[in-house]
Design a protein around this motif. Structure first.
Motif, short mmCIF file in Angstrom:
data_model
loop_
_atom_site.label_atom_id
_atom_site.label_comp_id
_atom_site.label_asym_id
_atom_site.label_seq_id
_atom_site.Cartn_x
_atom_site.Cartn_y
_atom_site.Cartn_z
N PHE A 40 13.92 21.36 40.66
CA PHE A 40 15.31 21.54 41.09
C PHE A 40 15.95 22.64 40.27
CE2 PHE A 40 19.86 20.28 40.60
CZ PHE A 40 20.25 20.51 41.91
N HIS A 41 16.54 23.64 40.95
CA HIS A 41 17.27 24.74 40.31
C HIS A 41 18.76 24.51 40.52
CE1 HIS A 41 13.91 27.50 39.34
NE2 HIS A 41 13.34 26.95 40.40
N PRO A 42 19.49 24.00 39.53
CA PRO A 42 20.91 23.68 39.76
C PRO A 42 21.79 24.89 40.05
CG PRO A 42 20.31 23.39 37.45
CD PRO A 42 19.04 23.61 38.19
N GLN A 43 21.45 26.05 39.51
CA GLN A 43 22.30 27.21 39.74
C GLN A 43 22.31 27.66 41.19
OE1 GLN A 43 20.83 30.02 36.82
NE2 GLN A 43 22.33 29.37 35.30
N THR A 44 21.18 27.48 41.87
CA THR A 44 21.09 27.87 43.27
C THR A 44 21.09 26.67 44.22
OG1 THR A 44 18.67 27.84 43.26
CG2 THR A 44 19.75 29.89 42.59
N GLY A 45 20.84 25.49 43.68
CA GLY A 45 20.72 24.30 44.52
C GLY A 45 19.39 24.18 45.22
N SER A 46 18.47 25.09 44.94
CA SER A 46 17.17 25.04 45.62
C SER A 46 16.34 23.87 45.07
CB SER A 46 16.41 26.35 45.45
OG SER A 46 16.04 26.55 44.11
N ALA A 47 15.63 23.22 45.97
CA ALA A 47 14.82 22.05 45.62
C ALA A 47 13.46 22.18 46.29
CB ALA A 47 15.52 20.78 46.07
N GLU A 48 12.41 21.99 45.50
CA GLU A 48 11.05 22.14 46.01
C GLU A 48 10.26 20.87 45.73
OE1 GLU A 48 9.55 26.41 44.94
OE2 GLU A 48 10.95 25.73 43.39
N THR A 49 9.38 20.53 46.65
CA THR A 49 8.50 19.38 46.49
C THR A 49 7.05 19.83 46.70
OG1 THR A 49 10.16 17.79 47.24
CG2 THR A 49 7.85 17.11 47.39
N PHE A 50 6.19 19.48 45.74
CA PHE A 50 4.77 19.80 45.82
C PHE A 50 4.01 18.48 45.96
CE2 PHE A 50 6.92 22.83 43.06
CZ PHE A 50 6.59 24.05 43.65
N GLU A 51 3.15 18.39 46.95
CA GLU A 51 2.35 17.19 47.16
C GLU A 51 1.06 17.32 46.35
OE1 GLU A 51 1.86 15.97 51.18
OE2 GLU A 51 3.97 16.28 51.68
N VAL A 52 1.11 16.79 45.14
CA VAL A 52 -0.04 16.93 44.23
C VAL A 52 -1.04 15.80 44.40
CG1 VAL A 52 1.28 18.26 42.55
CG2 VAL A 52 1.15 15.77 42.31
N GLY A 53 -0.61 14.68 45.00
CA GLY A 53 -1.49 13.54 45.16
C GLY A 53 -1.63 12.74 43.88
N GLY A 54 -2.45 11.68 43.94
CA GLY A 54 -2.61 10.82 42.78
C GLY A 54 -1.34 10.06 42.46
N ASN A 55 -1.17 9.74 41.19
CA ASN A 55 0.04 9.07 40.70
C ASN A 55 0.63 9.84 39.54
OD1 ASN A 55 -1.81 6.19 41.37
ND2 ASN A 55 0.11 6.61 42.42
N PRO A 56 1.19 11.02 39.79
CA PRO A 56 1.76 11.82 38.69
C PRO A 56 2.92 11.06 38.06
CG PRO A 56 2.50 12.67 40.82
CD PRO A 56 1.46 11.63 41.11
N SER A 57 2.82 10.83 36.75
CA SER A 57 3.83 10.00 36.09
C SER A 57 4.69 10.76 35.10
CB SER A 57 3.16 8.82 35.38
OG SER A 57 2.35 9.26 34.31
N PHE A 58 4.23 11.92 34.66
CA PHE A 58 5.04 12.77 33.79
C PHE A 58 4.60 14.21 33.96
CE2 PHE A 58 1.48 11.57 30.96
CZ PHE A 58 1.05 12.82 30.51
N VAL A 59 5.49 15.13 33.58
CA VAL A 59 5.18 16.56 33.57
C VAL A 59 5.83 17.15 32.33
CG1 VAL A 59 7.15 17.03 35.10
CG2 VAL A 59 5.35 18.75 34.83
N VAL A 60 5.05 17.93 31.55
CA VAL A 60 5.58 18.56 30.34
C VAL A 60 5.07 20.00 30.26
CG1 VAL A 60 5.77 16.39 29.05
CG2 VAL A 60 3.67 17.74 28.90
N PRO A 61 5.82 20.87 29.57
CA PRO A 61 5.37 22.25 29.42
C PRO A 61 4.32 22.40 28.32
CG PRO A 61 7.46 21.96 28.31
CD PRO A 61 7.15 20.65 28.98
N THR A 62 3.52 23.44 28.42
CA THR A 62 2.53 23.76 27.39
C THR A 62 2.90 25.07 26.70
OG1 THR A 62 1.15 24.92 29.01
CG2 THR A 62 0.70 22.58 28.65
#
Length: 286
Positions: A40-62
């Motif tokens: 989600f990009h709050p400045q533009t309001g754009s919202a994207e969804t990616f169908e990754v499958g499985g049970n993604p429970s967290f996402v963190v940067p590297t």
């Protein structure tokens, strides 16, 4: 503080794991049950969804500019909106899965796991330190958190089923000491779910079946309760250019038709402004 509002009317079954990435000025989060990764990009309001499958429970940067995702028994790279190469595999029971996670200021990824049918006390904590994965201890049916202080010396751990948040000392090698009680919720207050610390090391906790989020001082005093128009609140992230915008994920899983009629915004992404900023999100050391 402003009143919460829904900024993405989303029917997430189990929205979770919000994380703010300042380089993108974007919020990433997951839907565990639907296998979705959201941006989600709050400045533009754009919202994207990616169908990754499985049970993604967290996402963190590297630290190399990528993202990793926890799903079932694995930590994987995010590769173009899909689950990519495996970074680590957890040696755990087949019915367990990854749940919440946090990166400390030293770049270590702390992973909370849970028993997916929510019956056995097989949930625990793991620590991924560079290429080294080790079991960090604790035991719960549903493990949430963790959250780690800025000096990486104290770790907050959530046993959701027991309605408790505990605090552990962490030594220089990343080993946990003996816990001390922090907060225990009453039966009418819901269950503590995801937690995050702000720049004053106060604890923000989402309340599953508790219709809101709370902020606690380091001594356990409740400082603030922010009500939300849905029961199953899962986690909060502090973001925006000044790190003073709260983003809150919610869920609709397990709600019957009558409950969903009462909570039409269940599963949506909410936001409100706070007085005390969050901390910049550390990147996982690869």
């Amino acid at each position: 503080m402003t009143q919460p509002e829904a900024v993405w009317h989303l029917d997430a079954a189990l929205g979770e794991g919000p994380v703010w990435l300042p380089e993108e000025q974007a919020l990433w989060f997951v839907d565990i049950k639907r296998g979705h990764l959201h941006r989600f990009h709050p400045q533009t309001g754009s919202a994207e969804t990616f169908e990754v499958g499985g049970n993604p429970s967290f996402v963190v940067p590297t630290d190399d500019g990528g993202l990793v995702i926890g799903s079932r028994d694995k930590v994987l790279r995010a590769d173009g909106g899909r689950l990519g190469p495996i970074v680590a595999t957890l040696d755990q029971p087949a019915d367990n899965r990854t749940n919440d996670a946090a990166v400390d200021s030293l770049g270590r990824l702390w992973i909370a796991t849970m028993h997916d049918p929510e019956e056995a006390e097989t949930g625990t904590l793991w620590c991924l330190d560079g290429a080294t994965l080790r079991h960090a201890g604790t035991s719960a049916v549903v493990t949430n958190g963790p959250a780690i202080t800025a000096d990486a010396r104290t770790l907050y751990h959530v046993d959701s089923g027991a309605r408790t948040i505990s605090r552990y000392p962490v030594d220089a090698e990343g080993r946990l000491g003996e816990p001390e009680p922090f907060v225990t919720l009453g039966q009418d207050e819901g269950y503590p779910d995801g937690i995050v610390l702000d720049s004053e090391d106060c604890v923000w906790v989402a309340l599953w079946d508790g219709w809101g989020v709370r902020r606690y001082a380091p001594d356990g005093t409740m400082l603030l309760h922010v009500p939300l128009p849905c029961a199953r609140v899962t986690k909060l992230a502090l973001g925006g250019p000044d790190l003073r915008t709260a983003y809150v994920t919610t869920a609709r899983v397990g709600l019957d038709d009558a409950a969903l009629a009462e909570q039409p915004l269940a599963g949506s992404l909410f936001t409100f402004r706070v007085d005390v900023p969050g901390r910049p999100q550390p990147a996982m050391r690869t």
